[in-house]
Scaffold this active site. Structure first.
Site, short mmCIF file in Angstrom:
data_model
loop_
_atom_site.label_atom_id
_atom_site.label_comp_id
_atom_site.label_asym_id
_atom_site.label_seq_id
_atom_site.Cartn_x
_atom_site.Cartn_y
_atom_site.Cartn_z
N GLU A 127 7.17 35.25 -42.66
CA GLU A 127 6.00 34.66 -43.35
C GLU A 127 5.71 35.39 -44.64
O GLU A 127 5.39 34.79 -45.66
CB GLU A 127 4.78 34.70 -42.43
CG GLU A 127 3.58 33.90 -42.97
CD GLU A 127 2.62 34.69 -43.86
OE1 GLU A 127 1.71 34.07 -44.43
OE2 GLU A 127 2.77 35.93 -44.01
N ASP B 123 -3.92 33.44 -38.58
CA ASP B 123 -3.58 34.54 -39.49
C ASP B 123 -4.87 35.27 -39.83
O ASP B 123 -5.95 34.82 -39.45
CB ASP B 123 -2.88 34.01 -40.76
CG ASP B 123 -1.91 35.01 -41.36
OD1 ASP B 123 -2.16 36.23 -41.25
OD2 ASP B 123 -0.90 34.59 -41.94
N HIS C 112 -3.21 44.16 -46.45
CA HIS C 112 -1.93 44.68 -46.98
C HIS C 112 -2.01 46.17 -47.32
O HIS C 112 -1.23 46.68 -48.11
CB HIS C 112 -1.43 43.86 -48.18
CG HIS C 112 -0.84 42.54 -47.73
ND1 HIS C 112 0.08 41.83 -48.48
CD2 HIS C 112 -1.03 41.82 -46.60
CE1 HIS C 112 0.42 40.73 -47.82
NE2 HIS C 112 -0.25 40.69 -46.68
N HIS D 28 2.47 34.60 -37.36
CA HIS D 28 3.71 35.26 -37.80
C HIS D 28 3.76 36.67 -37.23
O HIS D 28 2.74 37.35 -37.07
CB HIS D 28 3.84 35.25 -39.33
CG HIS D 28 2.92 36.13 -40.11
ND1 HIS D 28 3.18 37.46 -40.33
CD2 HIS D 28 1.75 35.88 -40.74
CE1 HIS D 28 2.21 37.98 -41.08
NE2 HIS D 28 1.32 37.04 -41.33
ZN LIG Z 1 -0.41 37.27 -42.61
#
Ligand SMILES: [Zn+2]
Length: 349
Positions: free
Chosen positions: A204, A227, A316, A63
């Site tokens: 995604e 990923d 993140h 993604h």
């Molecule tokens: Zn990811």
């Protein structure tokens, strides 16, 4: 050898979910010479195609969107309120810089009420997303000339090397976009055993949306999704909670919160890694999912799906960290899997 310049550039181009045009153009420029043709589907997925010996279809994917925000309101003083696009731990927004992509890119800082004027109760509370605003240093009139409701916002953080590691915003999932570009580069003069669709997917981070659309569009027989995965090899986590460790190799996905990978794909990848002396770890991720789920279930009748994951600390957050060695291994593993997928015995046990 990792092309650090290309990896760095790939992390820095903005691409909020649903607003991937800039990163898509960047990737398109970097893959168009490596494949037979490149197209963009109705949803915005970028599909780079190479004809192979048989008509069977292998879809490899990463993604290209990144966790982001969108403008919801501009207040009387010019402060901007926003909504998140993707999963954020609110505390990671403290004291961050962002780019608001309006008529032009303008920089902003994420602020909250200063601790000096908080009540004792407020001090005890963990900040929530709604407590934050963006300060651009401009007044309402100046902001409104450049920004409107619905404009995307991405995070600002430069890319650095630290020993054998790289550290940046958006290694999720630009490190795998780079992995796919580099793999296409390694294979550009080699004959492929079947048709290969290298897909850079959209949206995604807000629920595998591009992947489900492209799965039904391409209808692949086999899927290898790329990923990042959690590396919890840090102080405070128990040995059984580590998921993966940085530097111990790319991970072969066994399962995550949304997919049980096809057991044949897992054995195939292990066999290829062992044969080519590529170190690997096995990924069993109890929560969270990737495009693998959308691609496995939304092909017509399903696909034989698996994943290669690059271990990543601080996922993140703007300081995501990964190992160049793991990335190199991930590129080699993907290349060898593509070359050998036609000769593996896919019969069920
Ligand atoms: Zn990811």
């Amino acid at each position: 050898m990792i092309n650090v310049k290309l990896l760095k550039e790939t992390t820095q181009v903005p691409g909020a979910p649903g607003f991937e045009y800039r990163i898509r153009n960047f990737i398109k420029q970097n893959v168009k010479e490596l494949v037979d043709n490149v197209r963009i589907d109705a949803m915005g997925n970028l599909i780079a195609f190479r004809k192979g010996k048989s008509d069977k279809k292998l879809l490899i994917s990463a993604h290209m969107d990144e966790i982001s925000f969108v403008v919801t309101h501009i207040d009387e003083d010019g402060y901007i309120k926003f909504k998140t696009l993707g999963g954020f731990d609110p505390k990671t927004l403290t004291a961050q810089r962002v780019f608001i992509h309006g008529k032009e890119d303008i920089i902003g800082v994420m602020g909250t009420k200063p601790i000096h004027i908080m009540t004792p109760e407020e001090r005890k509370k963990i900040p929530q997303i709604d407590d934050y605003y963006i300060d651009t240093g401009l007044d309402k009139k100046e902001v409104e000339l450049l920004v409107e409701i619905g404009n995307p916002i991405t995070r600002e953080r430069s890319f650095i090397e630290m020993g054998g590691m790289v550290n940046s915003k958006s290694l999720d999932n630009r490190i795998c976009c780079y992995q796919m570009i580099e793999t296409l580069n390694q294979l550009k003069d080699k004959e492929l055993p079947m048709d290969v669709y290298a897909v850079f997917t959209v949206q995604e981070e807000i629920g595998l949306r591009g992947a489900t659309a492209v799965a039904s569009g391409v209808n692949p027989d086999y899927v290898i999704n790329l990923d990042v995965t959690l590396a919890c090899d840090v102080p405070g986590s128990m040995p059984h909670e580590r998921i993966t460790d940085l530097g111990k190799g790319a991970a072969i996905k066994v399962l995550d919160g949304a997919t049980v990978c096809d057991y044949r794909m897992v054995s195939f990848m292990k066999e290829v890694a062992n044969k080519n002396s590529i170190p690997f770890q096995l990924e069993v991720l109890p929560k969270g999912g990737t495009d693998t789920a959308g691609l496995q279930r939304h092909a017509n009748g399903g696909s034989v799906a698996g994943g290669i994951s690059i271990p990543c600390r601080y996922l993140h957050q703007v300081i995501e960290m990964a190992s160049k060695k793991d990335l190199e291994g991930g590129i080699n593993l993907l290349s060898e899997c593509i070359l050998e997928i036609g000769t593996y015995n896919w019969a069920h046990k």
